[in-house]
Structures are given as structure tokens and as C-alpha cells.
Design a protein around this motif. Structure first.
Motif, short mmCIF file in Angstrom:
data_model
loop_
_atom_site.label_atom_id
_atom_site.label_comp_id
_atom_site.label_asym_id
_atom_site.label_seq_id
_atom_site.Cartn_x
_atom_site.Cartn_y
_atom_site.Cartn_z
N ASP A 8 0.98 -0.93 0.39
CA ASP A 8 -0.35 0.03 0.21
C ASP A 8 0.86 1.27 -0.35
N THR A 10 -0.12 4.33 0.24
CA THR A 10 -0.55 5.61 -0.30
C THR A 10 -0.59 6.04 1.24
N ILE A 11 0.77 5.31 2.20
CA ILE A 11 0.19 5.92 3.36
C ILE A 11 2.77 5.57 3.72
N GLY A 12 3.22 6.31 4.41
CA GLY A 12 4.41 5.73 4.69
C GLY A 12 5.55 6.92 4.31
N ASN A 13 6.64 6.80 4.27
CA ASN A 13 7.40 7.35 3.45
C ASN A 13 7.71 7.40 2.11
N ASN A 304 -2.34 7.04 -4.75
CA ASN A 304 -2.11 7.65 -3.95
C ASN A 304 -3.96 8.46 -4.58
N ALA A 307 -6.79 7.32 -2.89
CA ALA A 307 -6.92 8.04 -2.26
C ALA A 307 -7.29 8.55 -1.84
N LYS A 309 -5.18 11.56 -2.55
CA LYS A 309 -3.53 11.98 -1.73
C LYS A 309 -2.74 12.91 -2.30
N ARG A 312 1.07 13.91 -1.04
CA ARG A 312 1.38 13.29 -1.44
C ARG A 312 2.76 13.04 -2.69
#
Length: 451
Positions: A8, A10-13, A304, A307, A309, A312
Motif C-alpha cells: 500500500d 498511500t501511507i509511509g515515507n 494515491n 486515495a 492524496k 503526496r
């Protein structure tokens, strides 16, 4: 291999995600180059430079066909990435099944059409008379392998869209080993020459597609939630084609420019065909680095987007560009000093005028790699956002530049005019890509603020 390979994004660095995801793709791309490098090296060493020139003289056409398959399936995978990012598994399965159906239909159409057109293609690309027989054999066998190419491309694209870039690498590595073994058997032992090299490649590609299919069938059950008869949906197919066709056209339009270059190159004779083939094969390994960053960015952007975002996306693309410029500098310095030695792996006959032409290529083209790296990044980012038209216009820019190179520069400058085709194409392609990317990001961020 476990389901945890699905990532996934869409989250994290963003930096760690993109480059962690890009590394297996980069290795995969480099390994894929060995499909062509293996054929070229073994043909050159066991058969001679005429056979090496025969493989190279039809490279533009084959790249155009394979580019259509790669572009179409990459476009399909964008909607799969968005469905995965939005956690809509039913929609994910429906898109996947319809993508499989469309890939099967397209492979049948292309195989039939191209087999009929081969005699015309051989003449239209100005194939030297002494190479026509081997070029015809190589293309005919290669085009029978289109179904295997589609199978591997769609399945590997789907896995990457879901964040798994390692599994396609694993299967591709196996098929390259098989390709090498078959090349040595067909060309080295049974002396089948150019047809043997083509046969080894299509069998290895088909094998990689089949084992990839078996893996997805067993490990990714969410893709098979819908049965083919229930998943068949014209509206879903229209959505897939709306993204897939512009990307396929973009790849094919770009490759059409390469065909024009190849046609002008073929008129210069075997020496320059051999030099260009050897130099561009080595360059392909370095180009795969930029392509890998772009492919990772496409998946990252697609997930992303699903999602919502947008910030990002901007951050990830910015960091990718910095890394791509660093890699560009390393590659241009390396090839400038070592290119003339690397091309000699293809044949002991690469000396004299051939080597001089290779040096001419490496002392010009690599200095424009920063433009090339930017093409892969912004083109893939826009495609990940679901915008295929502007990247296709970038391909039109490349076609225009290569047309100028083949029709204007080559007659006046000879081989140097051919070499200028690459840098001009890269610069022309960026004209619509960069402005539109920043316009689009700014527009989406504005809409998010006002929602």
C-alpha cells in the motif's frame, strides 16, 4: 512468496516507498534487456556481424509492436492501481478480468495482421538485400510470440499496480536463464542462426507468462472474485481502453520514430547498422534505470490518486526527479569512457569503422540523459493520474524530432545525424509533459482545498 509482497503506497515515507518499489523493477528491466542482449551477443559471436546487423535492422519494428503491448497493459494497470488504492476489491477483480479478455483479443489481432504485413515491412524499412532473408525469419518467429508477450506484460503490470514489484522480477529472472540456455542450444549447438535466437526468446517469454499466471491464480484470490462470464462488461472495457490505447499509441508513436531512424540507418549500410545496434543495446540497460523510476512513480501516483492524496504525489515526483538527475550524471560519465569497450562483447569483428561510429554515438547521446530521465518520470506520473492524451502528444513530439533527424539530418550529416535523433526526440517530448504536470497538480490541490 507471500501476499505481504502487495504494498500500500498511500501511507509511509514517499521516498522509501518509491525507491524500495523501483529497485526490483530496475532489476527486472535490466534483466529484460538481457533478452535482447543475449540474442545479440550469441548471434554476433556464433554467426557474425551480418547476423548481428539483421537482428538490429528490424529492432525498431519489433520495439514498436512490443511497445504497443506494454503500453496497452500499463494503461490497464492504472485502473487496477486506483481500485486497489480505494480498497474496492470487487471493482479490482472486474477490471482485471476485462483486462485479460482485451489482452487476449488484441494478441490475436496483432499476430494475424503482422504475419500478413512482414514482406511489406521488410521493404519499407530499407533492409539491405543481403539481410532480407534473415530479417524476415526473425520477425516472423518473433511475431508468433506476441501472445506470450501480452500474457507476461498484463500479469506483471497488475502485480506492480498492487504494489508487488518483486514477484515479476523473480519470474523474469527464471525466463532469462531459460532464454540463455535455449540461445546456446539453438544458435550455438544446432546452428539455427537468427531464427534460433528468435525462437529461444519467444519460448522463454511464454514460460515467464505462464508461471506468472499460475502464481496469481494461487496467491491473489481477490483478482478472481469475478468469473470471466460475469465480469464481462463493455463499460469497464471502455474505461480500460480509454487509458490503454493512448498509452499504447504513445509507445507506438515513439517507436514509429525509431522505425524512421532505422530506415535511414539501414540505407547507410551494414557497418553503421552494426554500430548503432551494439551502442543502443548497451544504452538500453541504462535507460531501464530511468524507466524503472517512472514505473514506480506511476504505481505510486495511481494508488494515491485513488486515495485522494495529491500532496503526496507532488512530493514523491519531486524526489524522484532529483534521484533521476543523479543517475543521469553517473550514466553519462560511465558510457563516455567505457562505451567503446562494452560494445565489443557482441563480436570480435567490432573494430575499425564500427568502433569509430560507436564512439561517435557515446560522445553525444548520453549527455542528454537528464532530458530522458524527465520523460519517463513526468510521462508515467501523468499516466498514473489517468491522463493519457498529453503523454501521447509527447510521443508525437518524439516522432517529429526523429522525422527531422531521418529526413533532414541523416542525408546531410550521415551517422551523426542519426545519433542526433535521440537527443532531439527527448527534448521535443518534454515540451507538453512538464507544463501540463505542474498545471494538473496545482489544479487538483486547489480543488482539494475548496472541497
Amino acid at each position: 512468496m507471500k501476499k505481504t509482497l502487495i504494498k500500500d503506497m498511500t501511507i509511509g515515507n514517499p521516498v522509501k516507498l518509491i525507491f524500495g518499489f523501483a529497485m526490483p523493477i530496475m532489476l527486472s528491466s535490466i534483466i529484460q534487456q538481457f533478452y535482447q542482449l543475449t540474442d545479440t551477443m550469441i548471434v554476433g559471436q556464433f554467426v557474425g556481424i551480418n547476423a548481428l546487423a539483421a537482428v538490429g535492422s528490424c529492432g525498431g519494428i519489433i520495439t514498436m509492436v512490443l511497445g504497443w503491448a506494454g503500453g496497452l497493459t500499463s494503461g490497464f494497470s492504472i485502473l487496477i492501481a486506483k481500485s486497489f488504492g480505494s480498497k474496492d476489491h470487487k471493482q479490482l477483480s472486474r477490471y482485471f478480468m476485462n483486462a485479460l479478455i482485451l489482452s487476449a483479443v488484441m494478441s490475436i489481432i496483432l499476430t494475424t495482421l503482422l504475419q500478413l504485413l512482414i514482406p511489406w515491412i521488410v521493404n519499407i524499412i530499407n533492409t539491405p538485400e543481403e539481410l532480407k532473408r534473415e530479417v524476415t525469419q526473425y520477425m516472423r518467429i518473433t511475431f508468433w510470440g506476441i501472445a506470450g508477450c501480452f500474457l507476461y506484460n498484463i500479469l506483471s503490470s497488475v502485480q506492480r499496480a498492487m504494489g508487488d514489484s518483486r514477484t515479476p522480477l523473480f519470474f523474469l529472472g527464471i525466463s532469462v536463464v531459460i532464454n540463455l540456455i535455449l540461445d546456446l542450444i539453438c544458435v550455438g549447438i544446432f546452428r539455427l542462426g537468427v531464427p534460433g535466437a528468435a525462437l529461444a526468446t519467444i519460448l522463454a517469454q511464454l514460460f515467464s507468462g505462464l508461471i506468472c499466471l499460475r502464481y496469481i491464480w494461487k496467491k491473489h484470490k481477490i483478482l478472481w472474485m469475478m468469473k470471466a462470464k460475469d465480469a464481462w462488461d463493455i463499460s469497464y472495457m471502455k474505461d480500460l481502453m480509454a487509458l490503454g490505447v493512448p498509452m499504447a499509441l504513445q509507445f507506438s508513436i515513439t517507436s514509429l520514430g525509431n522505425v524512421l531512424i532505422q530506415s535511414a540507418l539501414n540505407s547507410l549500410g551494414t557497418i553503421y547498422i552494426t554500430a548503432f545496434t551494439a551502442a543502443s543495446k548497451i544504452q538500453g540497460i541504462f535507460m531501464s534505470m530511468f524507466n524503472s523510476i517512472g514505473a514506480a512513480a506511476s504505481t505510486y501516483v495511481g494508488q494515491n490518486m485513488g486515495a485522494g492524496k495529491i500532496r503526496r504525489i507532488r512530493e514523491g515526483v519531486r524526489d524522484c526527479q532529483i534521484a533521476a538527475w543523479i543517475l543521469s550524471g553517473i550514466a553519462m560519465i560511465f558510457l563516455y569512457f567505457t562505451g567503446q569497450y562494452l560494445v565489443q562483447i557482441f563480436s570480435s569483428e567490432i573494430t575499425g569503422d564500427i568502433l569509430t561510429a560507436c564512439n561517435q554515438y557515446y560522445h553525444l547521446v548520453p549527455f542528454f540523459y537528464p532530458f530522458l530521465s524527465a520523460i519517463f518520470l513526468y510521462r508515467n506520473a501523468l499516466q498514473g493520474m489517468g491522463h493519457g492524451l498529453v503523454p501521447m502528444l509527447g510521443g508525437v513530439g518524439e516522432l517529429l524530432a526523429r522525422t527531422i533527424s531521418s529526413l533532414v539530418l541523416a542525408p546531410k550529416l550521415g551517422f551523426l545525424g542519426i545519433c542526433w535523433g535521440e537527443p532531439l526526440a527527448w527534448m521535443f517530448a518534454l515540451i507538453p509533459l512538464i507544463p501540463y504536470y505542474f498545471y494538473l497538480v496545482k489544479k487538483m490541490e486547489h480543488h482539494r482545498l475548496n472541497d
